[in-house]
Design an enzyme around this catalytic site. Structure first.
Site, short mmCIF file in Angstrom:
data_model
loop_
_atom_site.label_atom_id
_atom_site.label_comp_id
_atom_site.label_asym_id
_atom_site.label_seq_id
_atom_site.Cartn_x
_atom_site.Cartn_y
_atom_site.Cartn_z
N LYS A 210 4.74 -55.61 11.99
CA LYS A 210 5.52 -56.20 13.07
C LYS A 210 6.91 -56.60 12.55
O LYS A 210 7.93 -56.28 13.13
CB LYS A 210 4.76 -57.41 13.61
CG LYS A 210 5.43 -58.14 14.74
CD LYS A 210 4.49 -59.20 15.29
CE LYS A 210 5.25 -60.21 16.14
NZ LYS A 210 4.37 -61.24 16.72
N GLY A 271 -0.05 -60.77 15.65
CA GLY A 271 -0.61 -59.75 14.76
C GLY A 271 -2.08 -59.49 15.01
O GLY A 271 -2.52 -58.36 15.15
N ARG A 272 -2.87 -60.56 15.10
CA ARG A 272 -4.32 -60.39 15.26
C ARG A 272 -4.72 -59.99 16.67
O ARG A 272 -5.90 -59.80 16.96
CB ARG A 272 -5.06 -61.65 14.81
CG ARG A 272 -4.61 -62.92 15.52
CD ARG A 272 -5.15 -64.16 14.80
NE ARG A 272 -4.63 -65.41 15.35
CZ ARG A 272 -3.48 -65.96 15.01
NH1 ARG A 272 -2.67 -65.35 14.17
NH2 ARG A 272 -3.11 -67.11 15.54
N GLU A 357 -8.05 -67.34 12.06
CA GLU A 357 -6.60 -67.55 12.02
C GLU A 357 -6.17 -68.24 13.32
O GLU A 357 -5.23 -69.01 13.35
CB GLU A 357 -5.86 -66.23 11.84
CG GLU A 357 -4.53 -66.39 11.14
CD GLU A 357 -3.93 -65.08 10.66
OE1 GLU A 357 -3.48 -65.02 9.51
OE2 GLU A 357 -3.91 -64.10 11.43
N HIS A 388 -32.17 -58.00 4.94
CA HIS A 388 -32.72 -57.92 3.59
C HIS A 388 -31.86 -58.66 2.58
O HIS A 388 -32.00 -58.47 1.38
CB HIS A 388 -32.90 -56.44 3.19
CG HIS A 388 -33.84 -55.74 4.11
ND1 HIS A 388 -35.18 -55.62 3.85
CD2 HIS A 388 -33.63 -55.18 5.34
CE1 HIS A 388 -35.76 -54.98 4.87
NE2 HIS A 388 -34.84 -54.72 5.78
N LYS A 508 2.41 -67.58 0.56
CA LYS A 508 3.41 -66.51 0.46
C LYS A 508 4.65 -67.00 -0.29
O LYS A 508 5.16 -66.32 -1.17
CB LYS A 508 3.87 -66.08 1.87
CG LYS A 508 2.95 -65.16 2.60
CD LYS A 508 3.69 -64.60 3.82
CE LYS A 508 2.77 -63.93 4.79
NZ LYS A 508 3.42 -63.51 6.02
#
Ligand code: G6Q
Length: 549
Positions: A210, A271-272, A357, A388, A508
């Protein structure tokens, strides 16, 4: 904007739920079913091809009524309208939240800042369709005249998890002569393994970002550029082998990508929430434009359902309210997503970002500390594999883990008894979790007394079961939108901003600072002194690493 809503703790329905929870906690699902057998069919709802059985939850009619009242007192309807009509409900970023516009039909109109965004959405979809057709038909040629055979999506977070999940989920419908790879991690291994058997002459990179500034994606995109040029030599080749999915025209063009091959979207797509925007180009190339539009139609059908259906029968609202119920009144820390469909193997990972988020927030929209728990941890794996490994803890551990089982009446790959076995397991797991096995039942099987406690299943462990005909693009769209709006419902109850993600920032910023210290060792001094603002531990770790270079 929406009317002022009272803080959560002072909403009458919240207070009523606090009292009501006291009476529900000691009750057993076993008894709830015994006294009210009709709940097995009554606590169900269906929409958009999805059937939801939520009867195996620790609720009664009164619980449901109170939860719905809570949604009303929290302004769920008004908030949803604010979203659907393009109001800037992402207040900390001052943005509209309009992923619903990405799947709005051409005939609709949604205004943002005085502009109808729907025609723009369809313009991009048409451009994506034309491009996908060219790749799928072999009409798009690489720089040396060979058709494209390999598509590599480079992106991370919202620009990766949706595309990977959708590709895996809809693989059955994909163009089998094309190879799809997804590179996200800045760990060079991800890129190296993705391209090791590919020929640059036949490879197309989709740089999905983006912002077109994300460190991981740009690092991978530049390595892809170098890898391509190592064989094709000429910089003009980049335009035939790279396209961009982005909102940043300037940086895309500086990279050498022809902006005619840039597929845009807008700041009102988080974004998500972007896998059905241009970020979904890999999905469209894989399954074709018609299937992609069928997926959008599934999303849209769920949007309409969420917006218009009374809360009593509203799938996303019910799912969201039940999550609030366990998170805040039963101390549940997590929700397990358990798809009994191998094609949905990346669905839990996708939902992890969507939910965590979005609702991993500790302050309300007003900036006040929340007074309850917010977003639970979502996790999961496809069944029957999980049975399992980690199901043991869900059955007999000390924690309460609400589960969402997802199954399909029909398989896309009929093979002997496989599907009946798979589905028998879905139903058996939900049954075992809810009803367990008492000490008396264990004894009746002749189990020695010393082993009885070990073999007791307490039961009373809640789950939802979601069923659909079979996994189609339409069903996938509806399923994703179901969870998107469930997340929205939860966020509205908690009065948080489900659409920002400030928590991603700090790491970041620090990584950028440390990178410069690694690359310019003079910047970091004594291994023991907390120089450059780092603590002694971080300084020491950086120095240990630097010493190996
Ligand atoms: C999602 C987040 C985040 C984002 C990535 C990639 O909601 O904002 O996961 O999608 O950081 O960002 P770019 O698409 O800008 O590279």
């Amino acid at each position: 904007m929406t009317d002022r809503i009272a803080p959560l703790a002072s909403r009458p329905a919240w207070k009523a739920l606090q009292q009501h929870a006291e009476t529900i906690r000691p009750q057993q699902l076993r008894d709830l079913f015994k006294t009210d057998p009709a709940r097995g069919t009554r606590f169900t709802a269906q929409a958009c091809g999805l059937f939801l059985d939520y009867s195996k939850n620790r609720i009664t009619d009164e619980t449901l009524a109170l939860l719905i009242e809570l949604a009303k007192q929290s302004g769920l309807r008004q908030h949803a309208e604010a979203m659907f009509t393009g109001q800037k409900i992402n207040t900390t970023e001052n943005r509209a939240v309009l992923h619903v516009a990405l799947r709005a039909p051409r005939s609709e109109s949604i205004m943002v800042d005085g502009e109808d965004v729907v025609p723009e959405v369809h313009k991009v979809l048409d451009k994506m369709s034309a491009f996908s057709d060219k790749i799928r038909s072999g009409a798009w040629l690489g720089y040396t005249g060979k058709p494209i055979k390999n598509i590599v999506n480079i992106g991370i977070g919202g620009s990766d998890l949706g595309p990977v999940m959708a590709y895996e989920a809809l693989r059955h419908y994909s163009h089998r002569d094309l190879t799809f790879r997804f590179v996200s991690n800045v760990d060079g291994t991800d890129f190296a393994e993705a391209v090791r058997d590919l020929d640059p002459e036949e490879t197309l990179f989709l740089v999905a970002s983006k912002t077109f500034t994300t460190l991981e994606t740009m690092t991978n995109a530049h390595s892809a550029r170098t890898w391509t040029l190592a064989k094709l030599k000429q910089t003009e080749s980049i335009a035939r082998h790279f396209v961009a999915l982005s909102t940043n025209t300037k940086l895309v063009s500086e990279f050498g990508i022809d902006t005619a091959n840039m597929f845009g979207f807008w700041d009102w797509v988080g974004g998500r929430y972007s896998m059905d925007s241009a970020i979904g180009l890999s999905t469209m190339i894989a399954i074709g434009p018609d299937n992609f539009r069928a997926m959008l139609a599934g999303f849209h059908e769920m949007d309409v359902h969420f917006r218009t259906t009374p809360l009593e029968n509203n799938l996303p609202a019910l799912l969201g309210l039940l999550t609030v119920w366990y998170t805040d009144f039963f101390d549940a820390q997590t929700v397990a997503i358990l798809p009994y469909e191998q094609y949905l193997k990346r669905f839990p990972a996708y939902l992890q970002q969507l939910t965590m988020e979005s609702n991993g927030k500790h302050v309300t929209l007003d900036g006040e500390q929340v007074v309850t728990q917010t977003g639970p941890i979502y996790w999961g794996e496809p069944g029957t594999n999980g049975q399992h490994s980690f199901y043991q803890l869900i059955h007999q551990g000390t924690r309460l883990i609400p589960c969402d089982f997802i199954g399909f009446y029909k398989t896309l790959n009929p093979l002997g008894r496989h599907h009946d076995i798979l589905m028998a397991n879905v139903f058996a797991q939900a049954e075992a979790l809810a009803f367990g096995k008492t000490a008396d039942e264990v004894r009746a099987e002749g189990v020695p007394e010393a082993l009885v406690p070990h073999k007791v299943f307490e039961g009373n462990r809640p789950s939802n079961t979601l069923l659909a005909e079979h996994l189609t693009p339409h069903t996938l769209g509806a399923l994703i939108a179901l969870y998107e709006h469930s997340v929205f419902t939860q966020g509205v109850i908690w009065s948080i901003d489900s659409f920002d993600q400030w928590g991603v920032e700090l790491g970041k910023v620090l990584a950028t600072k440390i990178l410069s210290e690694i690359e310019n060792p003079a910047e970091l001094e004594s291994p023991t002194a907390p120089t450059k603002g780092h603590d002694t531990s971080t300084t020491n770790l950086i120095n240990l690493y630097r010493a190996t270079k």
